[in-house]
Design a protein around this motif. Structure first.
Motif, mmCIF file in Angstrom:
data_model
loop_
_atom_site.group_PDB
_atom_site.id
_atom_site.type_symbol
_atom_site.label_atom_id
_atom_site.label_comp_id
_atom_site.label_asym_id
_atom_site.label_seq_id
_atom_site.Cartn_x
_atom_site.Cartn_y
_atom_site.Cartn_z
ATOM 1 N N MET A 144 0.852 -1.194 0.000
ATOM 2 C CA MET A 144 0.000 0.000 0.000
ATOM 3 C C MET A 144 0.885 1.240 0.000
ATOM 4 N N ALA A 145 0.594 2.188 -0.871
ATOM 5 C CA ALA A 145 1.395 3.410 -0.955
ATOM 6 C C ALA A 145 1.203 4.241 0.300
ATOM 7 N N ARG A 146 2.313 4.819 0.747
ATOM 8 C CA ARG A 146 2.264 5.651 1.948
ATOM 9 C C ARG A 146 1.680 7.015 1.612
ATOM 10 N N ARG A 147 0.777 7.485 2.442
ATOM 11 C CA ARG A 147 0.132 8.771 2.199
ATOM 12 C C ARG A 147 1.139 9.896 2.402
ATOM 13 N N PRO A 148 1.218 10.866 1.466
ATOM 14 C CA PRO A 148 2.150 11.980 1.622
ATOM 15 C C PRO A 148 1.837 12.789 2.880
ATOM 16 N N ALA A 149 2.901 13.312 3.485
ATOM 17 C CA ALA A 149 2.720 14.128 4.688
ATOM 18 C C ALA A 149 1.976 15.412 4.344
ATOM 19 N N VAL A 150 1.113 15.836 5.250
ATOM 20 C CA VAL A 150 0.398 17.097 5.085
ATOM 21 C C VAL A 150 1.390 18.242 5.209
ATOM 22 N N THR A 151 1.292 19.221 4.333
ATOM 23 C CA THR A 151 2.204 20.359 4.371
ATOM 24 C C THR A 151 1.578 21.538 5.107
ATOM 25 N N LEU A 152 2.438 22.459 5.503
ATOM 26 C CA LEU A 152 1.962 23.659 6.175
ATOM 27 C C LEU A 152 1.054 24.465 5.252
ATOM 28 N N GLN A 153 1.375 24.507 3.956
ATOM 29 C CA GLN A 153 0.556 25.252 3.013
ATOM 30 C C GLN A 153 -0.850 24.651 2.900
ATOM 31 N N GLU A 154 -0.956 23.315 2.971
ATOM 32 C CA GLU A 154 -2.275 22.669 2.919
ATOM 33 C C GLU A 154 -3.103 23.028 4.141
ATOM 34 N N VAL A 155 -2.454 23.086 5.305
ATOM 35 C CA VAL A 155 -3.163 23.496 6.523
ATOM 36 C C VAL A 155 -3.655 24.927 6.369
ATOM 37 N N ALA A 156 -2.809 25.803 5.833
ATOM 38 C CA ALA A 156 -3.192 27.209 5.660
ATOM 39 C C ALA A 156 -4.405 27.340 4.747
ATOM 40 N N ARG A 157 -4.416 26.589 3.621
ATOM 41 C CA ARG A 157 -5.561 26.654 2.700
ATOM 42 C C ARG A 157 -6.831 26.144 3.370
ATOM 43 N N ALA A 158 -6.718 25.028 4.091
ATOM 44 C CA ALA A 158 -7.905 24.455 4.740
ATOM 45 C C ALA A 158 -8.450 25.368 5.835
ATOM 46 N N ALA A 159 -7.559 26.088 6.491
ATOM 47 C CA ALA A 159 -7.977 26.965 7.587
ATOM 48 C C ALA A 159 -8.363 28.356 7.105
ATOM 49 N N GLY A 160 -8.005 28.680 5.852
ATOM 50 C CA GLY A 160 -8.311 30.002 5.331
ATOM 51 C C GLY A 160 -7.450 31.086 5.933
ATOM 52 N N VAL A 161 -6.218 30.740 6.257
ATOM 53 C CA VAL A 161 -5.288 31.717 6.828
ATOM 54 C C VAL A 161 -3.975 31.640 6.053
ATOM 55 N N SER A 162 -3.061 32.523 6.395
ATOM 56 C CA SER A 162 -1.761 32.527 5.729
ATOM 57 C C SER A 162 -0.854 31.455 6.319
ATOM 58 N N ASP A 180 -5.049 19.383 13.868
ATOM 59 C CA ASP A 180 -5.400 18.090 14.460
ATOM 60 C C ASP A 180 -6.179 17.226 13.465
ATOM 61 N N ARG A 181 -7.107 17.858 12.724
ATOM 62 C CA ARG A 181 -7.942 17.093 11.790
ATOM 63 C C ARG A 181 -7.120 16.529 10.630
ATOM 64 N N LEU A 182 -6.195 17.311 10.122
ATOM 65 C CA LEU A 182 -5.386 16.873 8.985
ATOM 66 C C LEU A 182 -4.176 16.042 9.395
ATOM 67 N N GLY A 183 -3.865 16.059 10.680
ATOM 68 C CA GLY A 183 -2.709 15.278 11.138
ATOM 69 C C GLY A 183 -1.383 15.900 10.749
ATOM 70 N N TYR A 184 -1.335 17.229 10.699
ATOM 71 C CA TYR A 184 -0.085 17.900 10.310
ATOM 72 C C TYR A 184 0.958 17.759 11.412
ATOM 73 N N ARG A 185 2.184 17.463 11.000
ATOM 74 C CA ARG A 185 3.314 17.392 11.926
ATOM 75 C C ARG A 185 4.411 18.281 11.375
ATOM 76 N N ALA A 186 4.866 19.225 12.213
ATOM 77 C CA ALA A 186 5.919 20.143 11.772
ATOM 78 C C ALA A 186 7.218 19.376 11.563
ATOM 79 N N ASN A 187 7.980 19.785 10.576
ATOM 80 C CA ASN A 187 9.307 19.221 10.312
ATOM 81 C C ASN A 187 10.293 19.909 11.247
#
Length: 341
Positions: free
Chosen positions: A1-19, A46-53
């Motif tokens: 099974m392919a590993r799901r790509p890590a959520v990026t900070l930019q994706e969190v920003a778009r989903a939250a509607g912030v910079s 928390d919902r997207l499971g973002y983890r800072a690098n």
């Protein structure tokens, strides 16, 4: 099974509607973010499971996100409970705490303070020293974020958080004197000139005796090499061999008091009827001893809050002024060992 790509900070920003900058500020614990915005962005994280690098953040900010908590001994209940409070405070601000134990070794304390190989890992230190000298403190980089805990005997360039040990010991001894006890002993005096805790608590004990018009009898003052249960047991046993015996004992830590309580039990001495017993630190063990131990309660949550707050203000560059001295509250808690509830 392919590993799901890590959520990026930019994706969190778009989903939250912030910079992306706002997301970064929330992740790094930057204080000047509106509470509603912080809560909203954190919920998306928390919902997207973002983890800072962590490695990328370290390169970008010059910080590791690690704080050091340096204490003499983790098998001492007071320091274990303090560590829990510090970790809770730092975690809430987005930092990770690494706890280091020095056993009071001056070389170990010096290495961590002066950015030795391990000390260099941390953005800042909360340090409870036993053996550092004024020269050691003067040799440290004054711009390094460091908060000292415990007794202060000389001015330093570092913030300092503590309780008033003299006042606390004075209040503890006064509590025993108000019960009508006239031969009030002390367990916990320390022979070493560097033993700042023991010396300050001894000073408070002596002041309370003077206040109550009681003699400072050297036969009632017991020195110990360490604040351990066995030391309390031995010192109390020696006091019970005296004639006349004390009718109250102030122990300079709860672990000493637990040892003293065991000595009384072994000898058939009733607490508090024959001897009233007072500890210091109000650790969990004191509350569950039989009888429960009266004790001095330093506000550990206030110590942790002040220490982490002062440290992060220095780490983030929000505070660049002179060192501050913060005194936190204490209270005498009367329990069964002195006839309290």
């Amino acid at each position: 099974m392919a590993r799901r790509p890590a959520v990026t900070l930019q994706e969190v920003a778009r989903a939250a509607g912030v910079s992306p900058r706002t997301v970064s500020n929330v992740v790094t614990g930057y204080p000047h973010v509106a509470p509603r915005t912080r809560a909203h962005v954190q919920s998306v994280i928390d919902r997207l499971g973002y983890r800072a690098n962590a490695a990328a953040r370290s390169l970008r900010t010059g910080r590791t996100g690690l704080l050091g908590l340096v204490v003499p001994a983790l098998d001492q209940p007071y320091f274990a409970e303090l560590a829990r409070a510090v970790v809770r405070e730092a975690t809430g601000a987005g930092f990770t705490v690494v706890v280091d134990q020095t056993d009071g070794d001056p070389d170990r304390e010096r290495e961590l303070l002066l950015r030795g190989p391990r000390g260099a890992l941390f953005d800042g230190l909360v340090l409870s020293p036993l053996a550092l000298t004024p020269d050691d403190l003067a040799a440290a980089d004054p711009d390094r974020p460091v908060v000292l805990l415990g007794e202060r005997t000389v001015p330093t360039s570092f913030d300092h958080v503590h309780i008033d040990n003299v006042a606390a010991a004075r209040a503890a001894t006064a509590h025993l004197a108000r019960l009508g006890r006239r031969r009030v002993a002390a367990i916990g005096l320390e022979p070493s000139p560097a033993a700042r805790t023991g010396r300050q608590r001894e000073a408070g004990y002596r002041l309370a005796l003077e206040d109550a018009g009681l003699p400072a009898d050297p036969a009632l003052m017991r020195y110990v090499d360490a604040y351990e249960r066995s030391a309390g047991f031995g010192a109390m046993s020696a006091l019970l061999d005296a004639d006349p015996r004390p009718d109250a004992v102030f122990c300079f830590s709860d672990v000493l008091a637990v040892g003293a309580l065991r000595a009384c039990l072994t000898r058939g001495v009733r607490v508090p009827q024959d001897v009233a017993l007072m500890g210091f630190d109000d650790v969990e063990e004191a509350r569950f001893a039989t009888p429960s131990l009266s004790s001095v309660r330093p506000d550990r949550d206030a110590i942790a809050h002040a220490a982490v707050g002062r440290l992060l203000a220095r780490v983030r560059g929000e505070e660049t002024g002179p060192a501050r001295d913060v005194t936190v509250p204490h209270a005498v808690v009367a329990r069964e060992s002195t006839g309290g509830a």
